[in-house]
Design a protein around this motif. Structure first.
Motif, PDB file in Angstrom:
ATOM      1  N   UNK A  76       5.412  29.877 -16.031  1.00  6.71           N
ATOM      2  CA  UNK A  76       5.266  29.307 -14.101  1.00  6.71           C
ATOM      3  C   UNK A  76       4.428  29.948 -14.083  1.00  6.71           C
ATOM      4  N   UNK A  77       3.945  31.259 -13.572  1.00  7.13           N
ATOM      5  CA  UNK A  77       2.689  31.480 -13.576  1.00  7.13           C
ATOM      6  C   UNK A  77       1.747  30.964 -12.414  1.00  7.13           C
ATOM      7  N   UNK A  78       1.470  30.114 -12.100  1.00 12.06           N
ATOM      8  CA  UNK A  78       0.702  29.580 -11.646  1.00 12.06           C
ATOM      9  C   UNK A  78       1.265  28.685 -10.704  1.00 12.06           C
ATOM     10  N   UNK A  79       2.892  28.336 -10.743  1.00  4.10           N
ATOM     11  CA  UNK A  79       3.142  27.598  -9.847  1.00  4.10           C
ATOM     12  C   UNK A  79       3.284  28.517  -8.178  1.00  4.10           C
ATOM     13  N   UNK A  82      -2.707  30.668  -5.204  1.00  6.82           N
ATOM     14  CA  UNK A  82      -2.706  28.694  -4.406  1.00  6.82           C
ATOM     15  C   UNK A  82      -3.268  27.949  -5.040  1.00  6.82           C
ATOM     16  N   UNK A  83      -3.189  27.029  -4.247  1.00  8.50           N
ATOM     17  CA  UNK A  83      -3.896  25.767  -5.187  1.00  8.50           C
ATOM     18  C   UNK A  83      -4.844  24.916  -5.046  1.00  8.50           C
ATOM     19  N   UNK A  84      -5.855  23.986  -5.345  1.00 12.67           N
ATOM     20  CA  UNK A  84      -5.531  24.174  -7.048  1.00 12.67           C
ATOM     21  C   UNK A  84      -6.064  25.097  -7.610  1.00 12.67           C
ATOM     22  N   UNK A  85      -5.574  25.523  -9.186  1.00 11.06           N
ATOM     23  CA  UNK A  85      -5.538  27.035  -9.594  1.00 11.06           C
ATOM     24  C   UNK A  85      -6.451  26.769 -10.838  1.00 11.06           C
ATOM     25  N   UNK A  86      -7.527  27.655 -10.122  1.00 10.79           N
ATOM     26  CA  UNK A  86      -8.214  28.438 -11.320  1.00 10.79           C
ATOM     27  C   UNK A  86      -8.364  28.868 -12.409  1.00 10.79           C
ATOM     28  N   UNK A  87      -8.543  28.732 -13.720  1.00  9.17           N
ATOM     29  CA  UNK A  87      -8.384  29.543 -14.571  1.00  9.17           C
ATOM     30  C   UNK A  87      -8.852  31.088 -14.452  1.00  9.17           C
ATOM     31  N   UNK A  88     -10.183  31.341 -13.910  1.00 11.73           N
ATOM     32  CA  UNK A  88     -10.081  32.795 -12.943  1.00 11.73           C
ATOM     33  C   UNK A  88      -9.455  33.879 -12.296  1.00 11.73           C
ATOM     34  N   UNK A  89      -8.751  33.001 -11.394  1.00 11.15           N
ATOM     35  CA  UNK A  89      -7.424  33.881 -10.809  1.00 11.15           C
ATOM     36  C   UNK A  89      -6.062  34.034 -11.257  1.00 11.15           C
ATOM     37  N   UNK A  90      -6.498  33.213 -12.112  1.00 14.00           N
ATOM     38  CA  UNK A  90      -4.447  33.030 -12.857  1.00 14.00           C
ATOM     39  C   UNK A  90      -5.298  34.528 -13.559  1.00 14.00           C
ATOM     40  N   UNK A  91      -6.406  34.659 -14.472  1.00 13.80           N
ATOM     41  CA  UNK A  91      -6.494  35.321 -14.920  1.00 13.80           C
ATOM     42  C   UNK A  91      -6.570  37.130 -14.463  1.00 13.80           C
ATOM     43  N   UNK A  92      -7.235  37.121 -13.701  1.00 12.02           N
ATOM     44  CA  UNK A  92      -7.425  37.762 -12.710  1.00 12.02           C
ATOM     45  C   UNK A  92      -6.061  38.548 -12.659  1.00 12.02           C
TER      46      UNK A  92
END
Length: 194
Positions: A76-79, A82-92
């Protein structure tokens, strides 16, 4: 000691179905990935989608689907990002949180064709890398030959969550399309009825 490779399978999983599970299982059984994390996308506040189950309910369905496979996990890491969630932000963010892991992004071949439109796509390719599964009716991308792109053999699965939701709405069976535990929860909670 080399970092543990984790495949990240991003999606709304609305609901998770056998197609997702077959791909995830093939990824952990036939490649060097040690685990696959299902990264459930939160609802985009700018595009609230009718028919998109609440993120916590979708997370619960994923957990129900994979409870007996220790190589698969729900995230649930993206919950909370910040939205919208970009893949690169989640990866970093994940790399900061888990420096001991080596994250790879799992995508369908249909997404590879448009991958150059993703935010910071070159950084994703260079710093992380892609594991790509085949999709029906997809044109070949020149990115297939990139050294950080791994194409895996898998059946062409065209199970659609839209089709599953439509069956549920019409009170039709979704047996064999979703795991039994997922179907039971959907029925018990009345999801996708309205």
């Amino acid at each position: 000691m080399s970092a543990q490779k984790i495949g990240l399978f991003f999606g709304s999983f609305n609901p998770i179905h056998m197609g997702h599970l077959i791909i995830a299982n093939l990824m952990v059984e036939t490649t060097d990935l040690k685990k696959v994390w299902f990264v459930i996308s939160p609802q985009n506040p700018f595009k609230p989608s009718k028919g998109l189950l609440h993120e916590f309910d979708r997370y619960d369905l994923v957990r129900a689907a994979i409870f007996d496979n220790y190589k698969l996990e729900a995230s649930d890491i993206e919950f909370n990002l910040p939205k919208p969630s970009y893949t690169i932000h989640t990866l970093v963010h994940l790399r900061e949180k888990h420096p001991e892991k080596d994250f790879k992004v799992i995508i369908g071949e249909d997404n590879l064709v448009n991958f150059a439109k993703w935010k910071n796509y070159q950084q994703i390719l260079l710093d992380y890398g892609l594991y790509v599964y085949p999709r029906p009716n997809t044109q070949l991308s020149e990115l297939r030959s990139h050294p950080n792109v791994t194409c895996i053999e898998a059946p062409m699965l065209d199970i659609s969550a839209t089709f599953i939701r439509s069956c549920i709405k019409k009170k039709q069976s979704v047996r064999y399309l979703v795991p039994d535990a997922v179907e039971e929860r959907i029925r018990a909670k009345g999801f996708y009825q309205d």
